[in-house]
Write an enzyme that holds these catalytic residues in place. Structure first.
Site, PDB file in Angstrom:
ATOM      1  N   ALA A 262       0.832  -1.205   0.000  1.00  0.00           N
ATOM      2  CA  ALA A 262       0.000   0.000   0.000  1.00  0.00           C
ATOM      3  C   ALA A 262       0.869   1.258   0.000  1.00  0.00           C
ATOM      4  CB  ALA A 262      -0.920  -0.003   1.218  1.00  0.00           C
ATOM      5  N   PRO A 263       0.456   2.289  -0.749  1.00  0.00           N
ATOM      6  CA  PRO A 263      -0.784   2.445  -1.531  1.00  0.00           C
ATOM      7  C   PRO A 263      -0.715   1.953  -2.975  1.00  0.00           C
ATOM      8  CG  PRO A 263       0.380   4.520  -1.475  1.00  0.00           C
ATOM      9  CD  PRO A 263       1.205   3.564  -0.660  1.00  0.00           C
ATOM     10  N   ASP A 284      -0.485  -6.244   2.093  1.00  0.00           N
ATOM     11  CA  ASP A 284      -0.393  -5.246   3.155  1.00  0.00           C
ATOM     12  C   ASP A 284      -1.336  -5.698   4.257  1.00  0.00           C
ATOM     13  OD1 ASP A 284       0.843  -2.215   3.233  1.00  0.00           O
ATOM     14  OD2 ASP A 284      -0.851  -2.477   4.602  1.00  0.00           O
ATOM     15  N   ASP A 311      -0.351 -10.068   6.837  1.00  0.00           N
ATOM     16  CA  ASP A 311       0.899  -9.663   7.478  1.00  0.00           C
ATOM     17  C   ASP A 311       2.010 -10.498   6.855  1.00  0.00           C
ATOM     18  OD1 ASP A 311       3.103  -9.255   9.124  1.00  0.00           O
ATOM     19  OD2 ASP A 311       1.890  -9.084  10.950  1.00  0.00           O
ATOM     20  N   CYS A 380      12.481   4.675   2.665  1.00  0.00           N
ATOM     21  CA  CYS A 380      12.545   6.104   2.355  1.00  0.00           C
ATOM     22  C   CYS A 380      13.081   6.866   3.557  1.00  0.00           C
ATOM     23  CB  CYS A 380      11.170   6.645   1.932  1.00  0.00           C
ATOM     24  SG  CYS A 380       9.884   6.504   3.187  1.00  0.00           S
TER      25      CYS A 380
END
Length: 440
Positions: A262-263, A284, A311, A380
């Site tokens: 996701a997303p 997700d 999960d 990130c």
């Protein structure tokens, strides 16, 4: 003042101070009956005041002197708005910043303290020519106050990049985020999207490296109103995030797993690179977030993606995948410019908790990969505990795995001497990202 952008910004800051996420609160604020210019002003005031709150608090303490300790929290939010405009918004006349802040105080139950607001803001104007902010002598604290970060984030960056580059990074992360697009080659060419944007008056620029990447130069307004949105010609995705799927380098007909989908930006990019041939399993654990994945698949016209709530730490796909992507949940220290309140929400403790989760995801995902297959780990963030240390620990505990050289263009352009990719925003004008390609 119900529809005044500064009043709406003040109400939003109150909601954020009560624990609301800045992005969610602002989204509700922008549903008010505001003009487009007023929406842009409210957005700038909310994000800017949250992002710069440590600097603004330092100014209030300095200028307010004894008064600062007795200021009600909501009055301090009004002072944040006023000082933010005076210090950072060159298009707002100083008189307007002062007068509207005084009116905010009067209209929100602080009429008796309106003089305090007026006095502090006018004192700042008088001292502005000499750059009135007093900074600590300690170099870490100086950057933290000047650019508005917790000390610990500046310390983490300084240890990796040195003081000069840390200052560049702090400054870059305070800029308004740019909007990047990834063209869907199954629906449109990059030339077609460029022409449509130009015809609608939107300027774009291409990436010098990424083949499907465009950057909006002068866009204002709702993204979904841009040409090609409904037709699935493109989706919003930062250039660094696009680089991740090129690092995975999926081939038509392969089985690919996106462990934290996701997303859906990377899942859909993987499917596009495969020509929508093969299968991409998009997992997700949050069903509500997976709705966005499916919406993106539908809009882009992709059929090879199988979306499932699960999960990934508990999934069994032993030796079934040609390629696996673990785009792990992380502290987001590479995207602080996109999430104004993230720097205040993360702590060294949350980073350690995330590192534990990342290791669990990486260990389980490794069992899914076929012999000679590829496992890509990406974040990130710009924190070694979540990046380099994570990979080094994995290789130590999995001696049959190795760090795989990234040789495929365009990802190969970004490989460090250590063998992984670390995108530094102040060097590449892209979000901060880390990527490592593993194989056995």
């Amino acid at each position: 003042m119900a529809q005044d952008p500064r009043q709406q910004a003040f109400l939003a800051l109150q909601a954020i101070s009560r624990g609301g996420f800045a992005d969610d609160v602002l989204a509700k604020t922008l549903q008010q009956d505001l003009s487009e210019p007023d929406k842009r002003l409210a957005t700038e005031l909310v994000y800017g005041s949250v992002r710069r709150q440590r600097t603004l608090d330092a100014l209030i303490t300095q200028l307010g002197k004894k008064q600062s300790d007795r200021q009600p929290p909501n009055l301090r939010l009004i002072l944040h708005l006023g000082l933010y405009q005076l210090r950072y918004l060159t298009h707002v006349p100083p008189s307007a910043a002062v007068n509207t802040s005084v009116e905010l105080a009067k209209s929100n139950g602080f009429a008796g303290l309106a003089g305090v607001v007026n006095g502090i803001l006018r004192q700042y104007i008088r001292l502005l020519a000499s750059d009135s902010l007093q900074l600590p002598s300690d170099p870490i604290q100086r950057l933290a106050v000047l650019y508005s970060y917790p000390d610990w984030i500046v310390e983490v960056w300084q240890a990796q990049f040195g003081l000069e580059n840390t200052e560049k990074l702090c400054d870059w992360m305070n800029q308004s985020p740019r909007i990047d697009l990834r063209v869907n080659p199954l629906r449109a060419s990059i030339e077609q999207v460029e022409a449509a944007m130009q015809e609608s008056g939107v300027l774009v620029e291409r990436s010098a490296v990424l083949p499907q990447a465009l950057r909006l130069v002068n866009h204002a307004g709702a993204i979904r109103n841009l040409p090609g949105f409904e037709e699935g010609w493109w989706m919003v995705q930062d250039w660094s995030a696009q680089l991740v799927s090129h690092c995975v380098n999926p081939q038509p007909g392969e089985t690919v797993i996106d462990a934290c989908a996701a997303p859906g930006g990377k899942s859909t990019h993987l499917a596009e690179l495969m020509g929508d041939s093969g299968v991409v399993y998009a997992y997700d654990k949050t069903p509500s977030r997976l709705k966005k994945v499916q919406q993106n698949c539908d809009r882009l016209g992709l059929h090879s993606i199988q979306v499932e709530a699960a999960d990934s730490r508990a999934l069994t796909h032993t030796n079934q995948a040609d390629r696996v992507l673990v785009d792990a949940p992380c502290s987001g220290l590479g995207t602080l410019h996109r999430h104004a309140d993230a720097r205040w929400r993360q702590t060294p403790t949350t980073v350690q908790d995330l590192a534990t989760l990342q290791a669990e995801l990486l260990n389980q995902a490794a069992t899914w990969v076929k012999p000679h297959g590829v496992l890509v780990y990406a974040t990130c963030t710009l924190h070694p505990a979540e990046n380099e240390n994570q990979i080094q620990h994995f290789l130590t505990t999995h001696p049959d795995w190795k760090l795989q050289p990234i040789i495929d263009f365009p990802a190969s352009r970004f490989v460090s001497s250590a063998g992984w990719i670390k995108v530094l925003p102040y060097q590449h004008s892209m979000d901060g990202f880390f990527m490592a390609q593993l194989s056995r």
